[in-house]
Scaffold this motif. Structure first.
Motif, PDB file in Angstrom:
ATOM      1  N   LEU A 137       0.829  -1.212   0.000  1.00  0.00           N
ATOM      2  CA  LEU A 137       0.000   0.000   0.000  1.00  0.00           C
ATOM      3  C   LEU A 137       0.862   1.260   0.000  1.00  0.00           C
ATOM      4  CD1 LEU A 137      -2.798  -1.212   2.433  1.00  0.00           C
ATOM      5  CD2 LEU A 137      -3.190  -0.326   0.120  1.00  0.00           C
ATOM      6  N   LYS A 138       1.996   1.204   0.755  1.00  0.00           N
ATOM      7  CA  LYS A 138       2.901   2.369   0.790  1.00  0.00           C
ATOM      8  C   LYS A 138       3.531   2.573  -0.578  1.00  0.00           C
ATOM      9  CE  LYS A 138       4.462   2.669   5.524  1.00  0.00           C
ATOM     10  NZ  LYS A 138       5.277   1.874   6.409  1.00  0.00           N
ATOM     11  N   LEU A 139       3.948   1.475  -1.201  1.00  0.00           N
ATOM     12  CA  LEU A 139       4.576   1.590  -2.521  1.00  0.00           C
ATOM     13  C   LEU A 139       3.579   2.175  -3.521  1.00  0.00           C
ATOM     14  CD1 LEU A 139       6.955   1.079  -4.410  1.00  0.00           C
ATOM     15  CD2 LEU A 139       6.187  -1.279  -4.693  1.00  0.00           C
ATOM     16  N   LYS A 140       2.332   1.681  -3.441  1.00  0.00           N
ATOM     17  CA  LYS A 140       1.295   2.179  -4.356  1.00  0.00           C
ATOM     18  C   LYS A 140       1.100   3.689  -4.168  1.00  0.00           C
ATOM     19  CE  LYS A 140      -2.778   2.038  -6.659  1.00  0.00           C
ATOM     20  NZ  LYS A 140      -2.674   2.356  -8.085  1.00  0.00           N
ATOM     21  N   SER A 141       1.033   4.147  -2.884  1.00  0.00           N
ATOM     22  CA  SER A 141       0.759   5.582  -2.730  1.00  0.00           C
ATOM     23  C   SER A 141       1.981   6.399  -3.132  1.00  0.00           C
ATOM     24  CB  SER A 141       0.197   5.937  -1.349  1.00  0.00           C
ATOM     25  OG  SER A 141       1.166   5.795  -0.395  1.00  0.00           O
ATOM     26  N   LEU A 142       3.192   5.870  -2.951  1.00  0.00           N
ATOM     27  CA  LEU A 142       4.386   6.601  -3.406  1.00  0.00           C
ATOM     28  C   LEU A 142       4.377   6.721  -4.938  1.00  0.00           C
ATOM     29  CD1 LEU A 142       7.131   7.897  -2.735  1.00  0.00           C
ATOM     30  CD2 LEU A 142       8.171   5.635  -2.920  1.00  0.00           C
ATOM     31  N   LEU A 143       4.085   5.623  -5.615  1.00  0.00           N
ATOM     32  CA  LEU A 143       4.063   5.675  -7.085  1.00  0.00           C
ATOM     33  C   LEU A 143       2.967   6.624  -7.562  1.00  0.00           C
ATOM     34  CD1 LEU A 143       4.663   1.918  -8.074  1.00  0.00           C
ATOM     35  CD2 LEU A 143       6.325   3.773  -7.933  1.00  0.00           C
ATOM     36  N   ASP A 144       1.797   6.540  -6.913  1.00  0.00           N
ATOM     37  CA  ASP A 144       0.679   7.410  -7.321  1.00  0.00           C
ATOM     38  C   ASP A 144       0.989   8.893  -7.084  1.00  0.00           C
ATOM     39  OD1 ASP A 144      -0.741   5.233  -8.097  1.00  0.00           O
ATOM     40  OD2 ASP A 144      -2.186   5.261  -6.446  1.00  0.00           O
ATOM     41  N   SER A 145       1.832   9.169  -6.068  1.00  0.00           N
ATOM     42  CA  SER A 145       2.130  10.578  -5.752  1.00  0.00           C
ATOM     43  C   SER A 145       2.964  11.230  -6.850  1.00  0.00           C
ATOM     44  CB  SER A 145       2.889  10.673  -4.421  1.00  0.00           C
ATOM     45  OG  SER A 145       4.250  10.276  -4.618  1.00  0.00           O
ATOM     46  N   GLY A 146       3.666  10.425  -7.631  1.00  0.00           N
ATOM     47  CA  GLY A 146       4.494  10.967  -8.706  1.00  0.00           C
ATOM     48  C   GLY A 146       5.845  11.489  -8.229  1.00  0.00           C
ATOM     49  N   GLU A 147       6.093  11.365  -6.915  1.00  0.00           N
ATOM     50  CA  GLU A 147       7.331  11.897  -6.323  1.00  0.00           C
ATOM     51  C   GLU A 147       8.588  11.328  -6.993  1.00  0.00           C
ATOM     52  OE1 GLU A 147       6.973  11.547  -2.037  1.00  0.00           O
ATOM     53  OE2 GLU A 147       9.174  11.644  -1.884  1.00  0.00           O
ATOM     54  N   LEU A 148       8.538  10.064  -7.370  1.00  0.00           N
ATOM     55  CA  LEU A 148       9.725   9.440  -7.983  1.00  0.00           C
ATOM     56  C   LEU A 148       9.708   9.526  -9.510  1.00  0.00           C
ATOM     57  CD1 LEU A 148      10.195   6.172  -5.839  1.00  0.00           C
ATOM     58  CD2 LEU A 148      11.145   8.459  -5.466  1.00  0.00           C
ATOM     59  N   GLY A 149       8.748  10.231 -10.051  1.00  0.00           N
ATOM     60  CA  GLY A 149       8.633  10.286 -11.515  1.00  0.00           C
ATOM     61  C   GLY A 149       7.923   9.031 -12.021  1.00  0.00           C
ATOM     62  N   ARG A 150       8.010   8.788 -13.319  1.00  0.00           N
ATOM     63  CA  ARG A 150       7.284   7.646 -13.896  1.00  0.00           C
ATOM     64  C   ARG A 150       8.019   6.336 -13.611  1.00  0.00           C
ATOM     65  NH1 ARG A 150       6.995   8.222 -19.914  1.00  0.00           N
ATOM     66  NH2 ARG A 150       9.156   8.715 -19.502  1.00  0.00           N
ATOM     67  N   PRO A 151       7.288   5.271 -13.237  1.00  0.00           N
ATOM     68  CA  PRO A 151       7.936   3.967 -13.078  1.00  0.00           C
ATOM     69  C   PRO A 151       8.408   3.433 -14.428  1.00  0.00           C
ATOM     70  CG  PRO A 151       5.716   3.970 -12.152  1.00  0.00           C
ATOM     71  CD  PRO A 151       5.861   5.235 -12.912  1.00  0.00           C
ATOM     72  N   LEU A 152       9.592   2.816 -14.432  1.00  0.00           N
ATOM     73  CA  LEU A 152      10.159   2.265 -15.670  1.00  0.00           C
ATOM     74  C   LEU A 152      10.252   0.750 -15.616  1.00  0.00           C
ATOM     75  CD1 LEU A 152      13.088   4.851 -15.845  1.00  0.00           C
ATOM     76  CD2 LEU A 152      10.833   5.033 -16.926  1.00  0.00           C
ATOM     77  N   MET A 153      10.621   0.246 -14.418  1.00  0.00           N
ATOM     78  CA  MET A 153      10.767  -1.207 -14.240  1.00  0.00           C
ATOM     79  C   MET A 153      10.265  -1.586 -12.850  1.00  0.00           C
ATOM     80  SD  MET A 153      14.485  -2.120 -15.834  1.00  0.00           S
ATOM     81  CE  MET A 153      15.407  -0.812 -15.075  1.00  0.00           C
ATOM     82  N   LEU A 154       9.826  -2.839 -12.748  1.00  0.00           N
ATOM     83  CA  LEU A 154       9.417  -3.370 -11.442  1.00  0.00           C
ATOM     84  C   LEU A 154      10.077  -4.744 -11.319  1.00  0.00           C
ATOM     85  CD1 LEU A 154       7.425  -2.615  -9.137  1.00  0.00           C
ATOM     86  CD2 LEU A 154       5.654  -3.849 -10.411  1.00  0.00           C
TER      87      LEU A 154
END
Ligand code: ISE
Length: 339
Positions: A137-154
């Motif tokens: 859930l924390k990872l999801k909200s961090l990704l949704d916040s856009g703080e790290l920019g766009r995800p490229l790989m998982l």
């Protein structure tokens, strides 16, 4: 259906997960009670029901789902039995929490989705419980916040200490990697469009005939690459980890850093034994959310669409695994009910 103030739940299937959910509803969460348990093993059902006030044991899901004190259904029987139980639940318009997989293949999942569409409203929450894990859930909200920019790989690692003797090669995809398929779709908000499966030499600890571990690479329709190391007989414990690599940083979960002990010239902590232990809080949260939403008259969480999309990705995964090629995922257009 008359709904009672405390939700009367029928638990269909009382094997490992079913029995754990009976314990959870009875002892851990609030707002629900187990009013029926169903199992083809009459003795097992009766053994469980006898320990719970006001709980009846059944061998026939149809009889249980027609009972007056059943307001909702938790399906935890083996995957091939899910479709019939889901369709019976729809006949009674009962809310359902259905363990993954929704059904074992995309064609049967599509039949269930179409039956829910005919009802005209959502009834099903699918048991993809990673979505309820605190770290996911924390990872999801961090990704949704856009703080790290766009995800490229998982990058994902999914390791089981061992698996039961009947575990087949395709179950590495259908039973295990299906979690990462759903988690990736959910974390990224994208569909998976193609799957490739690579196999190193098998571990000597893998049972004969099971090429274990394997490396699964998925492409999303948004251009993200998702990889999963699935290792079902790693021996040392249960480990599920994920790392998102984004434009401006990375984020990693699943390190399981609980207590670290320094002693006798070494340092370290412990590793969970299995998924029931590792994800205990996620299961509790998943079932509590289902009960709360049901009492509010809502259906939340992973839908039949998510169950269907995961099944379609699994089908491509199994094809890629068997034929050693890159397999594309075949999805119908997403119906309005699931947008
Ligand atoms: C099992 O069915 C699960 O759902 C677990 O989460 C997964 O780790 C395991 O590999 C599956 O067999």
């Amino acid at each position: 259906m008359t709904q009672h103030a405390t939700l009367g739940v029928a638990v269909v299937g009382t094997g490992r997960m079913g029995a754990d959910h009976v314990r959870r509803i009875t002892d851990v969460i609030s707002g629900a009670r187990v009013s029926a348990v169903v199992d083809i093993d009459a003795g097992r059902a009766k053994g469980l029901a006898d320990g719970i006030d006001g709980c009846t044991a059944y061998t026939d899901p149809g009889a249980a789902l027609a009972a007056d004190d059943v307001d909702a259904v938790l399906i935890a029987s083996p995957g091939p039995a899910h479709e019939a139980a889901l369709l019976t639940a729809f006949e009674h318009d009962l809310p359902v929490l259905c363990e993954k997989p929704l059904t074992p293949d995309a064609a049967s999942t599509l039949r269930v989705l179409e039956a829910e569409l005919r009802l005209g409203h959502r009834r099903v929450q699918v048991g993809f419980m990673r979505r309820y894990d605190a770290e996911y859930l924390k990872l999801k909200s961090l990704l949704d916040s856009g703080e790290l920019g766009r995800p490229l790989m998982l990058h994902n690692r999914h390791r089981n200490a061992d698996v039961l003797p009947y575990f087949t090669e395709r179950m590495l995809i259908n039973d295990s990697v299906v979690h990462e398929m759903d988690a990736a779709r959910w974390l990224l908000g994208q569909e998976i469009s193609a799957v490739t499966v690579l196999k190193p030499r098998p571990s000597g600890n893998a049972p004969a005939g099971l090429s274990d571990p394997q490396f699964v690479v998925m492409e999303t329709d948004g251009g993200v690459l998702v990889d999963v190391e699935i290792y079902a007989n790693c021996r040392f414990g249960y480990q599920v980890q994920a790392e998102a690599v984004c434009e401006n940083g990375t984020a990693r979960i699943g390190e399981a850093h609980g207590m670290l002990v320094n002693s006798a010239g070494r340092w370290g902590g412990s590793i969970a034994r299995d998924f029931v232990e590792r994800f205990v809080e996620a299961y509790d949260r998943e079932v509590q959310c289902w009960v709360d939403a049901t009492l509010r008259g809502e259906v939340t969480g992973p839908s039949c669409w998510d169950g269907y999309a995961a099944a379609a990705v699994c089908e491509a995964g199994v094809r890629a695994q068997a034929e050693g090629l890159r397999a594309e995922v075949d999805l119908i257009e997403r119906p309005a009910l699931y947008r």
